[in-house]
Design an enzyme around this catalytic site. Structure first.
Site, PDB file in Angstrom:
ATOM      1  N   LYS A  76     -42.282  21.499 -24.439  1.00 27.72           N
ATOM      2  CA  LYS A  76     -43.383  22.241 -25.078  1.00 27.72           C
ATOM      3  C   LYS A  76     -43.189  22.241 -26.604  1.00 27.72           C
ATOM      4  O   LYS A  76     -42.683  21.280 -27.160  1.00 27.72           O
ATOM      5  CB  LYS A  76     -43.493  23.655 -24.500  1.00 27.72           C
ATOM      6  CG  LYS A  76     -43.512  23.638 -22.962  1.00 27.72           C
ATOM      7  CD  LYS A  76     -43.896  24.938 -22.336  1.00 27.72           C
ATOM      8  CE  LYS A  76     -43.920  24.793 -20.815  1.00 27.72           C
ATOM      9  NZ  LYS A  76     -44.378  25.957 -20.121  1.00 27.72           N
ATOM     10  N   GLU A  95     -51.429  24.855 -20.141  1.00 26.24           N
ATOM     11  CA  GLU A  95     -51.519  25.389 -21.518  1.00 26.24           C
ATOM     12  C   GLU A  95     -52.531  24.605 -22.339  1.00 26.24           C
ATOM     13  O   GLU A  95     -53.226  25.163 -23.190  1.00 26.24           O
ATOM     14  CB  GLU A  95     -50.120  25.382 -22.160  1.00 26.24           C
ATOM     15  CG  GLU A  95     -49.235  26.456 -21.538  1.00 26.24           C
ATOM     16  CD  GLU A  95     -47.753  26.125 -21.506  1.00 26.24           C
ATOM     17  OE1 GLU A  95     -47.314  25.210 -22.219  1.00 26.24           O
ATOM     18  OE2 GLU A  95     -47.028  26.791 -20.740  1.00 26.24           O
ATOM     19  N   HIS A 154     -51.716  19.747 -18.719  1.00 23.54           N
ATOM     20  CA  HIS A 154     -50.896  20.946 -18.557  1.00 23.54           C
ATOM     21  C   HIS A 154     -51.797  22.180 -18.685  1.00 23.54           C
ATOM     22  O   HIS A 154     -52.733  22.194 -19.481  1.00 23.54           O
ATOM     23  CB  HIS A 154     -49.775  20.979 -19.604  1.00 23.54           C
ATOM     24  CG  HIS A 154     -48.769  22.035 -19.292  1.00 23.54           C
ATOM     25  ND1 HIS A 154     -48.980  23.356 -19.607  1.00 23.54           N
ATOM     26  CD2 HIS A 154     -47.575  21.971 -18.659  1.00 23.54           C
ATOM     27  CE1 HIS A 154     -47.940  24.059 -19.166  1.00 23.54           C
ATOM     28  NE2 HIS A 154     -47.078  23.243 -18.592  1.00 23.54           N
TER      29      HIS A 154
HETATM   30  P1  PGA Z   1     -41.402  26.780 -16.907  1.00 26.71           P
HETATM   31  O1  PGA Z   1     -42.557  25.777 -17.366  1.00 26.71           O
HETATM   32  O2  PGA Z   1     -40.372  25.954 -16.171  1.00 26.71           O
HETATM   33  O3  PGA Z   1     -40.867  27.374 -18.162  1.00 26.71           O
HETATM   34  O4  PGA Z   1     -42.031  27.801 -16.012  1.00 26.71           O
HETATM   35  C1  PGA Z   1     -42.957  24.719 -16.552  1.00 26.71           C
HETATM   36  C2  PGA Z   1     -44.078  23.964 -17.209  1.00 26.71           C
HETATM   37  O5  PGA Z   1     -44.938  24.592 -17.839  1.00 26.71           O
HETATM   38  O6  PGA Z   1     -44.130  22.723 -17.135  1.00 26.71           O
END
Ligand code: PGA
Length: 250
Positions: A11, A97, A95
């Site tokens: 990220k 997000e 994703h």
């Molecule tokens: P996380 O994120 O392992 O921090 O829950 C996974 C992702 O968003 O790919």
């Protein structure tokens, strides 16, 4: 043949020097072992070239996004061709997000997938429901729509080049993992959809990762499920030891 994969998704974390250090640590840890899965790290655009320079053949490299246009006057965008030119071979697309904060739609993602494939990148295509959809029981429909709208116009050959990642949004970064049974239920459902559309062989060969608070302590149970072929790892990928703890859960 279906591949098992553990992929990190960093990220928007780490500076370039920090990212190079983390990638070097993962790379060094991999040198000593023969993992039972392919291992990939997904890093910010700014890091791709520098990270590529410090990793070996055993560690795959991914971008976290690419543009929905091939090239031209799109200030600030990064094309699939640019990503491929760094030596990266994967790109995370869709994703939650990106869908939630940057308004990515099924149509945009369809274009991104096409450009990724044209440029020889393997899309790691993310799908998953939000908490409300889980609670009101519409999650099967939501996941089906995400897959059908962005991916089911692909030829069987192109679909065969894609990796899917089921990431329930309520489990991302929350510490609240889906249970192994919840993951298996959706992974089997997804594989069934692929079988209906492209036949059993393509469905059997498709890698479907689980993502959402996956960590060394729960990875084994998740990966033991017949339709869970690995993980897309956020928070736990930011520490080499915890990421490797997930890699070696296979
Ligand atoms: P996380 O994120 O392992 O921090 O829950 C996974 C992702 O968003 O790919």
């Amino acid at each position: 043949m279906r591949k098992n994969i553990v992929a990190g998704n960093w990220k928007m974390n780490t500076t370039v020097p920090e990212g190079v250090k983390l990638a070097s640590e993962v790379n060094a840890a991999l040198e000593g072992i023969t993992p039972k899965c392919d291992v990939v790290i997904g890093v910010p655009f700014t890091h791709l070239t520098a990270v590529k320079a410090v990793i070996g053949e055993k560690l795959g490299l991914s971008a976290e996004n690419c543009a929905d246009k091939a090239k031209g006057a799109y200030t600030g965008e990064v094309s699939a061709a640019m990503v491929a030119s760094t030596g990266a071979t994967y790109v995370i697309l869709g994703h939650s997000e990106r869908r939630q904060y940057y308004g990515e739609t099924a149509a945009t993602l369809k274009d991104k997938v096409a450009l990724a494939l044209e440029n020889g990148l393997c899309p790691i295509f993310c799908i998953g429901e939000v908490l409300e959809e889980r609670e009101n029981g519409t999650y099967f429909d939501v996941i089906k729509a995400q897959i059908v709208e962005s991916l089911f116009d692909l030829s069987a050959e192109d679909f065969g080049k894609i990796v899917l990642a089921y990431e329930p949004v309520w489990a991302i970064g929350t510490g609240k993992t889906a249970t192994a049974d919840q993951a298996q239920e959706i992974h089997a459902f997804i594989r069934g959809l692929i079988a209906e559309k492209y036949g059993n062989q393509v469905a059997d060969d498709t890698t479907i990762l689980y993502g959402g608070s996956c960590k060394p302590s729960n990875a084994k149970e998740l990966f033991e499920k017949p339709d869970v072929d690995g993980g897309l790892i956020g928070g736990a990928a930011l520490d080499a030891a915890s990421f490797m703890g997930i890699v070696t859960a296979f």
